[in-house]
Design a protein around this motif. Structure first.
Motif, short mmCIF file in Angstrom:
data_model
loop_
_atom_site.label_atom_id
_atom_site.label_comp_id
_atom_site.label_asym_id
_atom_site.label_seq_id
_atom_site.Cartn_x
_atom_site.Cartn_y
_atom_site.Cartn_z
N ALA A 1 -3.67 1.26 7.82
CA ALA A 1 -2.22 1.15 8.01
C ALA A 1 -1.77 -0.30 8.15
O ALA A 1 -0.74 -0.69 7.60
CB ALA A 1 -1.79 1.97 9.23
N ALA A 2 -2.53 -1.10 8.88
CA ALA A 2 -2.15 -2.51 9.05
C ALA A 2 -2.16 -3.23 7.70
O ALA A 2 -1.31 -4.09 7.44
CB ALA A 2 -3.10 -3.20 10.03
N ARG A 3 -3.09 -2.85 6.85
CA ARG A 3 -3.16 -3.47 5.52
C ARG A 3 -1.94 -3.09 4.69
O ARG A 3 -1.38 -3.93 3.98
CB ARG A 3 -4.45 -3.04 4.84
N TYR A 4 -1.52 -1.84 4.79
CA TYR A 4 -0.32 -1.45 4.03
C TYR A 4 0.93 -2.10 4.62
O TYR A 4 1.86 -2.44 3.88
CB TYR A 4 -0.16 0.07 3.98
N ARG A 5 0.94 -2.30 5.91
CA ARG A 5 2.07 -3.01 6.53
C ARG A 5 2.19 -4.41 5.93
O ARG A 5 3.30 -4.89 5.65
CB ARG A 5 1.83 -3.09 8.04
N GLU B 1 -9.05 -0.31 -5.29
CA GLU B 1 -10.25 -1.07 -4.96
C GLU B 1 -10.02 -2.52 -5.37
O GLU B 1 -9.34 -2.80 -6.36
CB GLU B 1 -11.49 -0.54 -5.69
N GLU B 2 -10.58 -3.45 -4.61
CA GLU B 2 -10.45 -4.87 -4.95
C GLU B 2 -11.03 -5.16 -6.33
O GLU B 2 -10.46 -5.95 -7.10
CB GLU B 2 -11.18 -5.72 -3.90
N ALA B 3 -12.15 -4.54 -6.65
CA ALA B 3 -12.81 -4.81 -7.94
C ALA B 3 -11.92 -4.39 -9.10
O ALA B 3 -11.94 -5.03 -10.16
CB ALA B 3 -14.14 -4.08 -8.00
N ILE B 4 -11.13 -3.34 -8.92
CA ILE B 4 -10.24 -2.89 -9.99
C ILE B 4 -9.11 -3.89 -10.17
O ILE B 4 -8.74 -4.26 -11.29
CB ILE B 4 -9.69 -1.49 -9.67
N VAL C 1 -3.75 -4.22 -3.06
CA VAL C 1 -4.94 -3.39 -2.94
C VAL C 1 -4.89 -2.62 -1.62
O VAL C 1 -4.70 -3.20 -0.55
CB VAL C 1 -6.24 -4.22 -2.99
N LEU C 2 -5.05 -1.31 -1.73
CA LEU C 2 -5.25 -0.46 -0.55
C LEU C 2 -6.43 0.45 -0.87
O LEU C 2 -6.31 1.37 -1.67
CB LEU C 2 -4.01 0.40 -0.24
N PRO C 3 -7.60 0.18 -0.30
CA PRO C 3 -8.78 0.98 -0.65
C PRO C 3 -8.53 2.47 -0.43
O PRO C 3 -7.82 2.87 0.49
CB PRO C 3 -9.85 0.45 0.30
N LEU C 4 -9.12 3.26 -1.30
CA LEU C 4 -9.00 4.71 -1.20
C LEU C 4 -9.53 5.16 0.17
O LEU C 4 -10.66 4.85 0.53
CB LEU C 4 -9.81 5.36 -2.31
N ASN D 1 -4.01 11.86 -2.00
CA ASN D 1 -2.61 11.56 -1.72
C ASN D 1 -2.28 11.75 -0.25
O ASN D 1 -1.52 10.96 0.34
CB ASN D 1 -1.69 12.43 -2.58
N ALA D 2 -2.84 12.79 0.35
CA ALA D 2 -2.60 13.01 1.78
C ALA D 2 -3.18 11.87 2.61
O ALA D 2 -2.55 11.41 3.57
CB ALA D 2 -3.21 14.34 2.22
N ALA D 3 -4.35 11.39 2.23
CA ALA D 3 -5.02 10.36 3.03
C ALA D 3 -4.25 9.06 3.02
O ALA D 3 -3.98 8.47 4.08
CB ALA D 3 -6.45 10.15 2.51
N TRP D 4 -3.87 8.56 1.83
CA TRP D 4 -3.19 7.27 1.90
C TRP D 4 -1.70 7.41 2.21
O TRP D 4 -1.06 6.44 2.62
CB TRP D 4 -3.47 6.39 0.69
#
Length: 413
Positions: free
Chosen positions: A381-385, A172-175, A192-195, A18-21
């Protein structure tokens, strides 16, 4: 404002993820206040994360979390629903009612989504919800009530007819791909936001020279899903064959289903209680390889924290050939070996013990380091943006987010 709300883990087991993402979220929207909320023990673990604490727009708060049927995502409980409403009202207590709020459920039962909608309606707040999909997603194929009106509020019911404004976040993309095969009606509502890698532990991770004894470890609890049975079978066979040239370790606690005597092959005893992070670090640091005999029945729909730990700590992996593992090898290159079954895993490990190859090992460590850089919160971060722009621009327009973060390529460079 973005509220990252943990309503299931009352301890520390999910605090590091949780802290990481949460860092990735905070870096994606530096002009937004990001509050990470959970039970006392969970919140204390988050506060101790230096990388999270270093972000000026992040704060950590304690809220009461449900005790009734905690984590049982297909059990629809009115009592738990009331507790979820109370938790969300506590989370929103000092947020101005006009301020747009994105509630990101780090972990929650489906009824929490409906609780968020109820609170938003009662308090006339602009609220949207994003639900992170952890290992509980496996319940989507599990037990369900026979009563149709209760099924509407369990996990599958939520996904087959999601309330307006709800989006899901797969790790994960596969999930995501597997979930869409099962429930095509989800359409484009799953991001999708990889762990991410554990930012706080990266400075502690240093490669270990490859030499006998080769230290091989299973990371996590001794559960069937993690493959403790195959791991111990392989350990007994290879220890009998190679003796002092190899050590087998478990970096985690003994799950009650694992008899203590079954673990006698390990180089060190392991605790029955949760392992502290300090002890986890002390045990994972000397390993050469992480062994991941992951079982597909569970890891079709679950990310592997052990895989992320291996990436964070630069430990080449010997892993079952599963979609989530394939993604890591696709992105990382030669980071170890994927094997189809237990026999192939034993052969691969035997070869590594019999004839260590320090040069290839060094290349694998370098490949893991590049993959780790791509999995750091700054790189994600750019992906979550992009996720915010695609799914929540009506709530949090780009001009409310602050400066855009570096792209993943720029962050890695």
């Amino acid at each position: 404002m973005i509220l990252v709300v943990e309503l299931v883990d009352g301890g520390t087991s999910h605090a590091f993820g949780n802290a990481a993402w949460s860092q990735a979220i905070a870096r994606a929207a530096p002009a937004q206040a990001v509050r990470v909320l959970g039970a006392q023990d969970h919140a204390n673990a988050l506060r101790a994360d230096r990388a999270l604490a270093a972000l000026a727009n992040v704060s950590v708060r304690e809220i009461p979390i449900p005790n009734t049927q905690r984590g049982k995502v297909n059990v629809v409980s009115l009592s738990r629903f009331r507790e979820e409403v109370a938790a969300l009202r506590a989370a929103l207590a000092d947020v101005p009612r006009h301020e747009p709020v994105l509630v990101v459920f780090a972990q929650a039962c489906p009824t929490a989504v409906f609780a968020a909608h109820l609170v938003a309606g009662l308090e006339r707040r602009p609220v949207r919800v994003q639900m992170v999909l952890h290992g509980f997603l496996n319940a989507i194929e599990g037990w369900r009530s026979r009563l149709p009106w209760l099924r509407r509020f369990d996990l599958r019911g939520l996904m087959e007819a999601p309330p307006r404004g709800l989006r899901f976040l797969a790790l994960e993309e596969a999930i995501r791909d597997e979930l869409l095969r099962l429930i095509p009606a989800l359409g484009d509502s799953v991001d999708v936001l990889p762990l991410p890698a554990n930012e706080a532990e990266i400075p502690l991770a240093h490669p270990v020279p490859l030499a006998h004894p080769i230290r091989i470890g299973l990371v996590g609890q001794t559960t069937a899903a993690k493959g403790i049975g195959p791991f111990l079978d392989i350990a007994r066979a290879l220890k009998a064959r190679f003796g002092e040239k190899v050590e087998f370790h478990v970096v985690g606690r003994r799950f009650p289903d694992t008899p203590p005597e079954a673990l006698s092959i390990l180089a060190r005893p392991i605790p029955d209680a949760w392992m502290s992070r300090a002890e986890f670090i002390e045990r994972i640091a000397p390993l050469h390889y992480v062994c991941l005999p992951l079982q597909p029945e569970y890891y079709r729909f679950s990310p592997s924290g052990a895989l992320i730990d291996a990436i964070t700590w630069l430990k080449p992996v010997i892993a079952t050939d599963l979609p989530i593992v394939r993604t890591a090898f696709r992105d990382g290159g030669d980071i170890g070996a994927m094997v189809p079954d237990q026999a192939a895993m034993e052969r691969e490990l035997a070869a590594l013990i019999e004839a260590p190859d320090p040069e290839r090992y060094a290349r694998q460590v370098d490949a893991l380091r590049r993959l780790r850089e791509a999995r750091r919160p700054l790189a994600l971060a750019a992906r979550y943006r992009e996720i915010l722009a695609r799914g929540f621009a009506d709530l949090l327009p780009p001009d409310c987010l602050g400066p855009a973060p570096a792209t993943a390529a720029e962050a890695v460079a």
